[in-house]
Design an enzyme around this catalytic site. Structure first.
Site, PDB file in Angstrom:
ATOM      1  N   HIS A  17      -9.030   3.766  -1.488  1.00  9.97           N
ATOM      2  CA  HIS A  17      -7.666   3.242  -1.351  1.00  9.97           C
ATOM      3  C   HIS A  17      -7.329   2.318  -2.514  1.00  9.97           C
ATOM      4  O   HIS A  17      -7.255   1.101  -2.357  1.00  9.97           O
ATOM      5  CB  HIS A  17      -7.544   2.523   0.001  1.00  9.97           C
ATOM      6  CG  HIS A  17      -6.180   2.002   0.321  1.00  9.97           C
ATOM      7  ND1 HIS A  17      -5.010   2.598  -0.100  1.00  9.97           N
ATOM      8  CD2 HIS A  17      -5.800   0.915   1.052  1.00  9.97           C
ATOM      9  CE1 HIS A  17      -3.974   1.894   0.350  1.00  9.97           C
ATOM     10  NE2 HIS A  17      -4.423   0.873   1.039  1.00  9.97           N
TER      11      HIS A  17
ATOM     12  N   LYS B 257     -10.145   5.947   3.941  1.00 12.27           N
ATOM     13  CA  LYS B 257     -11.477   5.508   4.358  1.00 12.27           C
ATOM     14  C   LYS B 257     -12.579   6.054   3.451  1.00 12.27           C
ATOM     15  O   LYS B 257     -13.479   5.318   3.062  1.00 12.27           O
ATOM     16  CB  LYS B 257     -11.705   5.957   5.809  1.00 12.27           C
ATOM     17  CG  LYS B 257     -13.060   5.600   6.363  1.00 12.27           C
ATOM     18  CD  LYS B 257     -13.170   4.111   6.608  1.00 12.27           C
ATOM     19  CE  LYS B 257     -14.610   3.685   6.842  1.00 12.27           C
ATOM     20  NZ  LYS B 257     -15.376   3.557   5.608  1.00 12.27           N
TER      21      LYS B 257
ATOM     22  N   CYS C  80       0.828  -1.221   0.000  1.00 16.20           N
ATOM     23  CA  CYS C  80       0.000   0.000   0.000  1.00 16.20           C
ATOM     24  C   CYS C  80       0.855   1.260   0.000  1.00 16.20           C
ATOM     25  O   CYS C  80       0.328   2.370  -0.109  1.00 16.20           O
ATOM     26  CB  CYS C  80      -0.936  -0.012   1.187  1.00 16.20           C
ATOM     27  SG  CYS C  80      -1.822  -1.562   1.335  1.00 16.20           S
TER      28      CYS C  80
ATOM     29  N   CYS D 200     -13.105  -0.138   7.852  1.00 12.26           N
ATOM     30  CA  CYS D 200     -12.203  -0.559   6.778  1.00 12.26           C
ATOM     31  C   CYS D 200     -12.351   0.371   5.585  1.00 12.26           C
ATOM     32  O   CYS D 200     -13.461   0.770   5.222  1.00 12.26           O
ATOM     33  CB  CYS D 200     -12.538  -1.963   6.315  1.00 12.26           C
ATOM     34  SG  CYS D 200     -12.622  -3.182   7.639  1.00 12.26           S
TER      35      CYS D 200
END
Lengths: 155, 380
Positions: B327, B323, B78, B201
Site C-alpha cells: 500500500h 495487505k 489513501c 495491517c
C-alpha cells in the site's frame, strides 16, 4: 441543558483577551477557543440557534441544518463509551504510555468526542460504560498549546 | 497500464518509481506516441512529508519525458489516485482532452514504522484524533471493535481476510509479499491496535501505478483490448471518525457505490472481480457490506464461505490487495484499476478470474472520509 454562556456580557474582563473573538467581541466558535476553555477546566460546545444541535468541535456553520448562528454551551462532561481500541504502536510522543486505550465518547448533551481513556484496567473496558471528562494539569509550551482532556470511569 | 514492483525499493524515490510505472504503460501501448498523444497527467500522492518533496506534478512529468503538458496532482489520502482518475475522467468527458495519463505513487519504506505512522496519521483530525494519541490503526481498531460488538464479527474472520489476500499475493509477481500465512500467524502476531494485529495491517510499501485513459472514440487507435470505465462515484464524510453516527460501515463507500452502480447500470451481483481497500482487514469486511456483496453485518460470513477468494463467486483483491500487494498509499487507487484492467483483458496469469467481464474498484481515504468507486467493463 447546560448553562449558556455565549452572551458576552457574562464574560469577565479577566477572561477577555484570552479567546479569539470577532469584531463585536464575541468568542468565535473555533477549535482554538474550545481548547482555551479546556485550559479553564470547561468542556464547551456550541449550540445551533436554528436547530438546537449541540456541536463539538465548534464551527461556524451547523453541520446538521447549515445555520450560522450559534452560542457556546458548557457540557457536563458525562457520557457513554461508543467504541474503543487499545493502542500498542503509538505515535512517538505517546510511546511512554503504550499500551493505552482510546475511545469515542457520546456526551449526554448529544455530541461526540474522541480521547484517551485513563484510570481504567484495559480489560475492564466495555462499550456503553459511563465515562467522565477530565483535564490534564500540564499545558504544552509550544504550539499547539492545547490542554488535553481525557476520559475516566464515572465510578 | 503499468505498475512498478511494489515493496521495499531501496534507493528509488517517487520520481523513479513513477517513471518505472509510466514506462510499462507506454510499452504496453505501442501505438501510443506519448510525446505526441498525451495531453495531460493526473497523479495522486498523499504526502510531501515522506520525501520532503512537494510540487510533484511537474517533477513526475519531467521524469517521464513529457514536459510541458499540464500536470495535476490530487490528494485524498489513501484514495489520492482514485480521485486523480475521476478528475481525468472529467477532463475527457468535458471534451477538453482525448488522451491523458493517470497515476499514483508513494515512497515510504525509507522511514521507520513510527515515522510512517505519524505521516499517515496526518490524514486524520489533528486537534481531536492525532492530538489524543489516536493512530490510524487505532481508528480502524475502533471500527473493528464496533463491528464485533454489533454483529459478532470475530478476530478469526478478520484474520481470514489477511490469509486470503496473502494467498492471492503469491500469484502476483509485483506484490510486496509472496508469502502464504495461516490464521494462527495472524492471531498470534504483535498487537497494533486491538483487535488489529500486525498481520491485520497492510505494510508500508514503495510503488507506483499508471494508466492511459482515452475518450471512447480514440481508444481503438491505441489498443485492441480496451476496458471501458462505465461507472464512477465519490463521496466525502467527516474527517474525524468520532463525528459519525455509525462506525461499523463506510458511508462514503455506500454512496460512491450507489452512484457508480447507477451510472454503469449494474448491480452488485453483476460484479465478476473487485479490488477493495483492505488497509486493515476490517476495512475489507466492511467493503463487502457497503458495496452490497452481502448485507450489513454479513461480511464475516462472506469471508468464512470463501465467496471472495479466487474460485469463489466474487473474487476480491486478486492482486493481493493492500495487505499483500502493498500500500504505497498514493499509488493504490491506480494500482487497483491496473489489476482490473489485467483481469478484464485476460492478462492476469495465474490469478485470472475466468471470463471476467465486469470489475469494480473501491478506494477510501483516511477513516473513509473520501470514498471512490469505479466500475469497468471489458471493451467490445
Amino acid at each position: 441543558m447546560s448553562e449558556v454562556i455565549g452572551n458576552m456580557t457574562t464574560v469577565t474582563s479577566q477572561e477577555k483577551g484570552a479567546f479569539i473573538r470577532d469584531e463585536k467581541g464575541l468568542i468565535l466558535p473555533t477549535v482554538e477557543n474550545f481548547y482555551r476553555f479546556c485550559a479553564e477546566g470547561k468542556l464547551m460546545a456550541v449550540k445551533c440557534n436554528h436547530c438546537g444541535a449541540v456541536i463539538c468541535p465548534p464551527r461556524s456553520i451547523c453541520p446538521k441544518c447549515f445555520g450560522n448562528d450559534s452560542e457556546w454551551v458548557e457540557l457536563k462532561g458525562r457520557g457513554k463509551l461508543l467504541t474503543y481500541t487499545i493502542i500498542h504502536f503509538p505515535p512517538s510522543q505517546f510511546q511512554a504510555l503504550a499500551p493505552y486505550a482510546v475511545g469515542i465518547l457520546r456526551l449526554n448533551e448529544g455530541t461526540q468526542l474522541p480521547g484517551m481513556i485513563k484510570n481504567v484496567k484495559l480489560g475492564d473496558l466495555r462499550i456503553g460504560m459511563d465515562l467522565l471528562v477530565d483535564f490534564e494539569a500540564t499545558l504544552p509550551k509550544e504550539w499547539p498549546k492545547w490542554p488535553r482532556y481525557f476520559f475516566k470511569p464515572a465510578s | 497500464m503499468g505498475i512498478s514492483k511494489f515493496g521495499v525499493r531501496e534507493g528509488l524515490y517517487t520520481r523513479e518509481l513513477f517513471a518505472e510505472a509510466a514506462r510499462e504503460a507506454f510499452d504496453r501501448c505501442p501505438n501510443l506516441n506519448p510525446k505526441r498523444d498525451v495531453q495531460g497527467l493526473f497523479v495522486g500522492m498523499m504526502s510531501e512529508s515522506y520525501e520532503h518533496q512537494a510540487h510533484v506534478a511537474p517533477l513526475f512529468l519531467d521524469w517521464i519525458g513529457l514536459l510541458p503538458i499540464p500536470a495535476f496532482r490530487t490528494e485524498g489520502a489513501c484514495a489520492s489516485s482514485s480521485v486523480a482518475l475521476r478528475v481525468a475522467l472529467f477532463s475527457i468527458a468535458s471534451g477538453m482532452y482525448d488522451v491523458v495519463l493517470v497515476g499514483g505513487v508513494e515512497k515510504m519504506t525509507h522511514l521507520s514504522t513510527t515515522g510512517v505512522t505519524e505521516i499517515l496519521a496526518m490524514a486524520s483530525d489533528f486537534p481531536f484524533e492525532q492530538w489524543h494519541g489516536i493512530s490510524f490503526p487505532g481508528i480502524f481498531g475502533m471500527m473493528a471493535v464496533d463491528h464485533m460488538h454489533r454483529y459478532g464479527t470475530t478476530e478469526e474472520q478478520l484474520a481470514k481476510v489477511a490469509v486470503k489476500n496473502h494467498e492471492h499475493g503469491v500469484l502476483n509477481p509485483k506484490a510486496h509479499f509472496q508469502k502464504r500465512i495461516r490464521v494462527e500467524d495472524v492471531l498470534s502476531s504483535t498487537p497494533v491496535a486491538w483487535p488489529l494485529k500486525l498481520y491485520d495491517c497492510c505494510p508500508r510499501s514503495d510503488g507506483a501505478a499508471c494508466l492511459v485513459i482515452t475518450s471512447p472514440k480514440v481508444a481503438r487507435k491505441f489498443t485492441d483490448t480496451p476496458v471501458d470505465i462505465v461507472g464512477s462515484g465519490q463521496a466525502q464524510d467527516t474527517l474525524g471518525l468520532f463525528e459519525r453516527d455509525n462506525f461499523s460501515g463506510m458511508k462514503v463507500t455506500r454512496l460512491a457505490a450507489q452512484q457508480a452502480y447507477k451510472m454503469a447500470n449494474v448491480k452488485p451481483e453483476d460484479i465478476d472481480v473487485a479490488e477493495v481497500h483492505d488497509c486493515f482487514t476490517i476495512a475489507e469486511i466492511m467493503a463487502y457490506e457497503d458495496l452490497g456483496f452481502c448485507g450489513p453485518g454479513e461480511g464475516g460470513k462472506l469471508i468464512d464461505e470463501g465467496v471472495t477468494q479466487l474460485g469463489g463467486k466474487i473474487p476480491v483483491n486478486t492482486s493481493g490487495g493492500l495487505k499483500a500487494k502493498g500500500h504505497p498509499v498514493g499509488a493504490t487507487g491506480a494500482a487497483q484499476a491496473c489489476e482490473i484492467y489485467l483481469q478484464l483483458t485476460n492478462q492476469a496469469d495465474r490469478r485470472q478470474v475466468s471470463g471476467a467481464e465486469v470489475g469494480l474498484t473501491e478506494n477510501v481515504g483516511g477513516s473513509a472520509s473520501t470514498g471512490v468507486v469505479h466500475i469497468y467493463r471489458r471493451g467490445d
